[in-house]
Design an enzyme around this catalytic site. Structure first.
Site, PDB file in Angstrom:
ATOM      1  N   PHE A 123       1.451  12.952   0.497  1.00 17.02           N
ATOM      2  CA  PHE A 123       0.087  12.524   0.153  1.00 17.02           C
ATOM      3  C   PHE A 123      -0.231  11.250   0.933  1.00 17.02           C
ATOM      4  O   PHE A 123       0.498  10.257   0.836  1.00 17.02           O
ATOM      5  CB  PHE A 123       0.061  12.256  -1.352  1.00 17.02           C
ATOM      6  CG  PHE A 123      -1.269  11.871  -1.932  1.00 17.02           C
ATOM      7  CD1 PHE A 123      -2.335  12.747  -1.905  1.00 17.02           C
ATOM      8  CD2 PHE A 123      -1.430  10.639  -2.546  1.00 17.02           C
ATOM      9  CE1 PHE A 123      -3.546  12.398  -2.482  1.00 17.02           C
ATOM     10  CE2 PHE A 123      -2.636  10.283  -3.128  1.00 17.02           C
ATOM     11  CZ  PHE A 123      -3.699  11.162  -3.093  1.00 17.02           C
ATOM     12  N   LEU A 125      -2.501   8.260   1.379  1.00 19.00           N
ATOM     13  CA  LEU A 125      -3.570   7.410   0.844  1.00 19.00           C
ATOM     14  C   LEU A 125      -3.539   6.020   1.492  1.00 19.00           C
ATOM     15  O   LEU A 125      -4.546   5.540   2.027  1.00 19.00           O
ATOM     16  CB  LEU A 125      -3.365   7.296  -0.681  1.00 19.00           C
ATOM     17  CG  LEU A 125      -4.219   6.300  -1.435  1.00 19.00           C
ATOM     18  CD1 LEU A 125      -5.680   6.742  -1.420  1.00 19.00           C
ATOM     19  CD2 LEU A 125      -3.748   6.186  -2.889  1.00 19.00           C
ATOM     20  N   THR A 126      -2.364   5.385   1.468  1.00 19.04           N
ATOM     21  CA  THR A 126      -2.257   3.980   1.877  1.00 19.04           C
ATOM     22  C   THR A 126      -2.504   3.797   3.376  1.00 19.04           C
ATOM     23  O   THR A 126      -2.058   4.589   4.199  1.00 19.04           O
ATOM     24  CB  THR A 126      -0.858   3.435   1.507  1.00 19.04           C
ATOM     25  OG1 THR A 126      -0.622   3.714   0.121  1.00 19.04           O
ATOM     26  CG2 THR A 126      -0.750   1.940   1.742  1.00 19.04           C
ATOM     27  N   ASN A 129      -4.846  -1.579   5.970  1.00 20.70           N
ATOM     28  CA  ASN A 129      -5.728  -2.523   5.271  1.00 20.70           C
ATOM     29  C   ASN A 129      -6.216  -2.008   3.924  1.00 20.70           C
ATOM     30  O   ASN A 129      -7.194  -2.516   3.378  1.00 20.70           O
ATOM     31  CB  ASN A 129      -6.933  -2.861   6.169  1.00 20.70           C
ATOM     32  CG  ASN A 129      -6.503  -3.618   7.400  1.00 20.70           C
ATOM     33  OD1 ASN A 129      -5.741  -4.587   7.319  1.00 20.70           O
ATOM     34  ND2 ASN A 129      -6.922  -3.144   8.561  1.00 20.70           N
ATOM     35  N   GLY A 131      -4.227  -0.929   0.509  1.00 20.48           N
ATOM     36  CA  GLY A 131      -3.048  -0.654  -0.316  1.00 20.48           C
ATOM     37  C   GLY A 131      -3.477  -0.565  -1.767  1.00 20.48           C
ATOM     38  O   GLY A 131      -4.016   0.447  -2.209  1.00 20.48           O
ATOM     39  N   ILE A 157       3.993   6.645   4.229  1.00 16.57           N
ATOM     40  CA  ILE A 157       3.782   7.947   3.594  1.00 16.57           C
ATOM     41  C   ILE A 157       5.122   8.690   3.447  1.00 16.57           C
ATOM     42  O   ILE A 157       5.807   8.969   4.436  1.00 16.57           O
ATOM     43  CB  ILE A 157       2.762   8.790   4.389  1.00 16.57           C
ATOM     44  CG1 ILE A 157       1.460   7.986   4.594  1.00 16.57           C
ATOM     45  CG2 ILE A 157       2.483  10.114   3.666  1.00 16.57           C
ATOM     46  CD1 ILE A 157       0.825   7.415   3.338  1.00 16.57           C
ATOM     47  N   ARG A 268      37.999  -3.729 -16.038  1.00 14.74           N
ATOM     48  CA  ARG A 268      38.271  -5.038 -15.434  1.00 14.74           C
ATOM     49  C   ARG A 268      38.796  -6.029 -16.482  1.00 14.74           C
ATOM     50  O   ARG A 268      38.143  -6.265 -17.507  1.00 14.74           O
ATOM     51  CB  ARG A 268      36.963  -5.573 -14.824  1.00 14.74           C
ATOM     52  CG  ARG A 268      37.043  -6.976 -14.277  1.00 14.74           C
ATOM     53  CD  ARG A 268      37.811  -7.047 -12.992  1.00 14.74           C
ATOM     54  NE  ARG A 268      37.703  -8.347 -12.366  1.00 14.74           N
ATOM     55  CZ  ARG A 268      38.469  -8.730 -11.354  1.00 14.74           C
ATOM     56  NH1 ARG A 268      39.378  -7.905 -10.853  1.00 14.74           N
ATOM     57  NH2 ARG A 268      38.318  -9.924 -10.829  1.00 14.74           N
ATOM     58  N   GLY A 339      30.592  -8.642 -10.872  1.00 11.93           N
ATOM     59  CA  GLY A 339      30.992  -9.841 -10.129  1.00 11.93           C
ATOM     60  C   GLY A 339      30.918  -9.588  -8.630  1.00 11.93           C
ATOM     61  O   GLY A 339      30.020  -8.898  -8.144  1.00 11.93           O
ATOM     62  N   GLU A 363       3.051   3.515  -5.752  1.00  6.89           N
ATOM     63  CA  GLU A 363       2.125   4.171  -6.689  1.00  6.89           C
ATOM     64  C   GLU A 363       1.475   3.174  -7.647  1.00  6.89           C
ATOM     65  O   GLU A 363       1.303   3.443  -8.833  1.00  6.89           O
ATOM     66  CB  GLU A 363       2.825   5.311  -7.436  1.00  6.89           C
ATOM     67  CG  GLU A 363       3.309   6.359  -6.453  1.00  6.89           C
ATOM     68  CD  GLU A 363       3.584   7.702  -7.068  1.00  6.89           C
ATOM     69  OE1 GLU A 363       2.862   8.107  -7.981  1.00  6.89           O
ATOM     70  OE2 GLU A 363       4.531   8.350  -6.606  1.00  6.89           O
TER      71      GLU A 363
HETATM   72  C1  LIG Z   1       8.921   3.305   0.370  1.00  2.97           C
HETATM   73  C2  LIG Z   1       7.448   3.469   0.123  1.00  2.97           C
HETATM   74  C3  LIG Z   1       6.909   4.732  -0.078  1.00  2.97           C
HETATM   75  C4  LIG Z   1       5.524   4.898  -0.252  1.00  2.97           C
HETATM   76  N1  LIG Z   1       4.996   6.172  -0.337  1.00  2.97           N
HETATM   77  C5  LIG Z   1       3.641   6.339  -0.289  1.00  2.97           C
HETATM   78  C6  LIG Z   1       3.060   7.643  -0.177  1.00  2.97           C
HETATM   79  O1  LIG Z   1       3.756   8.654  -0.170  1.00  2.97           O
HETATM   80  N2  LIG Z   1       1.710   7.747  -0.075  1.00  2.97           N
HETATM   81  C7  LIG Z   1       0.885   6.654  -0.078  1.00  2.97           C
HETATM   82  O2  LIG Z   1      -0.320   6.823   0.043  1.00  2.97           O
HETATM   83  N3  LIG Z   1       1.405   5.391  -0.212  1.00  2.97           N
HETATM   84  C8  LIG Z   1       2.759   5.213  -0.297  1.00  2.97           C
HETATM   85  N4  LIG Z   1       3.296   3.950  -0.391  1.00  2.97           N
HETATM   86  C9  LIG Z   1       2.403   2.804  -0.420  1.00  2.97           C
HETATM   87  C10 LIG Z   1       2.388   2.051  -1.758  1.00  2.97           C
HETATM   88  O3  LIG Z   1       1.749   2.813  -2.736  1.00  2.97           O
HETATM   89  C11 LIG Z   1       1.730   0.682  -1.501  1.00  2.97           C
HETATM   90  O4  LIG Z   1       2.662  -0.081  -0.753  1.00  2.97           O
HETATM   91  C12 LIG Z   1       1.358  -0.038  -2.791  1.00  2.97           C
HETATM   92  O5  LIG Z   1       0.300   0.617  -3.440  1.00  2.97           O
HETATM   93  C13 LIG Z   1       0.952  -1.500  -2.546  1.00  2.97           C
HETATM   94  O6  LIG Z   1       0.032  -1.618  -1.502  1.00  2.97           O
HETATM   95  P1  LIG Z   1       0.315  -2.687  -0.333  1.00  2.97           P
HETATM   96  O7  LIG Z   1       1.700  -2.458   0.144  1.00  2.97           O
HETATM   97  O8  LIG Z   1      -0.792  -2.622   0.644  1.00  2.97           O
HETATM   98  O9  LIG Z   1       0.297  -4.103  -1.062  1.00  2.97           O
HETATM   99  P2  LIG Z   1      -0.999  -4.995  -1.348  1.00  2.97           P
HETATM  100  O10 LIG Z   1      -2.075  -4.190  -1.985  1.00  2.97           O
HETATM  101  O11 LIG Z   1      -1.348  -5.769  -0.125  1.00  2.97           O
HETATM  102  O12 LIG Z   1      -0.433  -5.999  -2.441  1.00  2.97           O
HETATM  103  C14 LIG Z   1       0.346  -7.152  -2.120  1.00  2.97           C
HETATM  104  C15 LIG Z   1       0.568  -7.945  -3.416  1.00  2.97           C
HETATM  105  O13 LIG Z   1      -0.710  -8.379  -3.923  1.00  2.97           O
HETATM  106  C16 LIG Z   1      -0.856  -7.953  -5.271  1.00  2.97           C
HETATM  107  N5  LIG Z   1      -2.269  -7.647  -5.542  1.00  2.97           N
HETATM  108  C17 LIG Z   1      -3.098  -6.839  -4.836  1.00  2.97           C
HETATM  109  N6  LIG Z   1      -4.308  -6.804  -5.406  1.00  2.97           N
HETATM  110  C18 LIG Z   1      -4.240  -7.584  -6.515  1.00  2.97           C
HETATM  111  C19 LIG Z   1      -5.178  -7.955  -7.546  1.00  2.97           C
HETATM  112  N7  LIG Z   1      -6.421  -7.477  -7.562  1.00  2.97           N
HETATM  113  N8  LIG Z   1      -4.760  -8.800  -8.521  1.00  2.97           N
HETATM  114  C20 LIG Z   1      -3.487  -9.287  -8.511  1.00  2.97           C
HETATM  115  N9  LIG Z   1      -2.557  -8.979  -7.564  1.00  2.97           N
HETATM  116  C21 LIG Z   1      -2.930  -8.135  -6.598  1.00  2.97           C
HETATM  117  C22 LIG Z   1       0.009  -6.703  -5.380  1.00  2.97           C
HETATM  118  O14 LIG Z   1       0.350  -6.413  -6.721  1.00  2.97           O
HETATM  119  C23 LIG Z   1       1.194  -7.116  -4.528  1.00  2.97           C
HETATM  120  O15 LIG Z   1       2.077  -7.903  -5.292  1.00  2.97           O
HETATM  121  C24 LIG Z   1       4.688   3.757  -0.264  1.00  2.97           C
HETATM  122  C25 LIG Z   1       5.227   2.481  -0.114  1.00  2.97           C
HETATM  123  C26 LIG Z   1       6.583   2.319   0.107  1.00  2.97           C
HETATM  124  C27 LIG Z   1       7.130   0.929   0.332  1.00  2.97           C
END
Ligand SMILES: Cc1cc2nc3c(=O)[nH]c(=O)nc-3n(C[C@H](O)[C@H](O)[C@H](O)COP(=O)(O)OP(=O)(O)OC[C@H]3O[C@@H](n4cnc5c(N)ncnc54)[C@H](O)[C@@H]3O)c2cc1C
Length: 379
Positions: A123, A125-126, A129, A131, A157, A268, A339, A363
């Site tokens: 899927f 989505l991300t 710019n 997330g 993804i 241990r 440990g 997610e």
């Molecule tokens: C191993 C892995 C697998 C993944 N698989 C998928 C996938 O299959 N499909 C897909 O679409 N995506 C996938 N993702 C993406 C994942 O869902 C996103 O990384 C996640 O939703 C966070 O988005 P971001 O990394 O852009 O962080 P950001 O949105 O930039 O967030 C950075 C920090 O800011 C905080 N933050 C953001 N907005 C706010 C707010 N309004 N208030 C307070 N704090 C906030 C967040 O909680 C976080 O701590 C995957 C990510 C990883 C690492």
């Protein structure tokens, strides 16, 4: 009220526990080191009919339910987090949106190969710019006759290297000054579609995490998933279900960490007795056991609500948030109980800690879960 698992669920638990211990666990350290995708394990899961557990038999699924999906995910994750996330994403991010929003034709064409294991589910989505603020999507799909021409990119993804097709979100126009976001099914072998698999991750090393680049990718308009402009709503619904999968993964990893810590604390000896005889170790283990029990109960409650057709957004968020946070705490305590040995890869508990961290991010981060819950309780 009855907290017992049904006979069907008990059978799935037993089958998957044995499979996880015999087939999945033995290679987990090596796969973490070499980053080898567990393809052979998934061939066996396909033969066992596990690749489409909650989907209808009409499309080649097992016709089971979300509780079964949670049990399979928990048991695989207990043995290997990478195998667990691959499975969870395959079902809840790859298969579920097709099942929920696809036409009959789309389900036969795209969901059936996911259920058979011929294709992995994914899927997109991300974006770089977009997330947590997924509405910030920049990928665009422009109409051209009977087709859409898609340009953009996706990051992080899961499973895309092994998927024959996946749903992605894209802007298909503007409505009342707002972006109209739609979900479109894209074959991964389409011209202009590139899947890049070269992230260096902290954990879940044997899972496939990719970057997608779409350059003038042409797909028929018939590949629109659900109604045009409802892509945003669709992924919110999809993620509700996905969070049950993340919760189940967290319970599995936490259980593995607890099992190792309990066994080690009995073996241990320090100051002339096993660690398990020190009250501080006992209290740590008691807290770990309690948290796992609560997390599993919450995962099953959210799954049960979903299966009953009742609202489950709040419970899915709660189970994901709670289970992922306790998985980190339990894995951390398991390392502490081991440990110096706990710091070594051979003892596996450090891997659980690295793998568990993703569960507080993917997610919807823990912060986003708290926002969802706050909205649900009327803040
Ligand atoms: C191993 C892995 C697998 C993944 N698989 C998928 C996938 O299959 N499909 C897909 O679409 N995506 C996938 N993702 C993406 C994942 O869902 C996103 O990384 C996640 O939703 C966070 O988005 P971001 O990394 O852009 O962080 P950001 O949105 O930039 O967030 C950075 C920090 O800011 C905080 N933050 C953001 N907005 C706010 C707010 N309004 N208030 C307070 N704090 C906030 C967040 O909680 C976080 O701590 C995957 C990510 C990883 C690492």
């Amino acid at each position: 009220m009855n907290f017992d698992l049904s006979q069907e669920h008990q059978m799935i638990r037993k089958t998957m526990k044995e499979f996880a211990d015999k087939v999945v666990a033995p290679g987990a350290i090596e796969r973490d080191r070499t980053k080898a995708f567990p393809k052979e394990i998934f061939k066996q899961l396909a033969d066992m009919g596990m690749m489409g557990v909650p989907f209808s038999e009409e499309y080649g699924g097992a016709g089971s339910d979300t509780i079964s999906f949670a049990i399979v995910t928990e048991e695989l994750s207990r043995a290997c987090g990478s195998t667990g996330i691959t499975y969870s994403a395959h079902i809840s991010l790859g298969g579920a949106p097709l099942n929920l929003f696809g036409t009959e034709e789309q389900k036969h064409k795209y969901l059936a190969p996911i259920c058979s294991g011929e294709s992995f589910g994914a899927f997109g989505l991300t974006e770089p710019n977009a997330g947590s603020d997924a509405g910030g999507t920049q990928t665009r799909a422009v109409e051209d006759g009977d087709d859409f021409i898609i340009n953009g990119s996706k990051v992080y993804i899961t499973n895309a290297s092994y998927a024959k097709h996946l749903a992605i979100t894209a802007i298909t126009g503007m409505k009342d000054g707002k972006k109209e976001i739609s979900a479109i099914i894209v074959p991964t072998d389409a011209e202009g579609f590139t899947v890049i698999d070269n992230y260096e991750k902290m954990g879940l090393n044997a899972s496939n995490t990719t970057e997608l680049v779409l350059e003038n990718v042409r797909v028929p308009k018939a590949n629109l998933l659900g109604k045009r402009g409802e892509g945003f709503q669709q992924f919110l619904i999809t993620l509700d279900g996905g969070r049950i999968g993340i919760g189940a993964m967290a319970v599995g990893i936490a259980q593995a960490a607890f099992d190792k810590a309990l066994r080690y604390s009995k073996e241990r000896q320090q100051f002339g007795k096993p660690l398990a005889h020190f009250q501080i170790t006992q209290f740590k283990l008691a807290d770990m056991a309690m948290k796992i029990e609560l997390a599993r109960t919450m995962v099953h409650k959210a799954a049960w609500l979903k299966d009953q057709g009742q609202p489950f957004t709040k419970e899915a968020s709660m189970c994901k948030l709670y289970a992922s946070e306790i998985a980190m705490q339990v894995a951390d305590q398991a390392v502490q109980i081991h440990g110096g040995y706990g710091y070594m890869k051979e003892y596996e508990v450090e891997r659980y800690m690295r793998d568990a961290k993703l569960l507080e991010i993917g997610e919807g981060t823990s912060e986003i879960q708290r926002m969802v819950i706050a909205r649900q309780i009327g803040c």
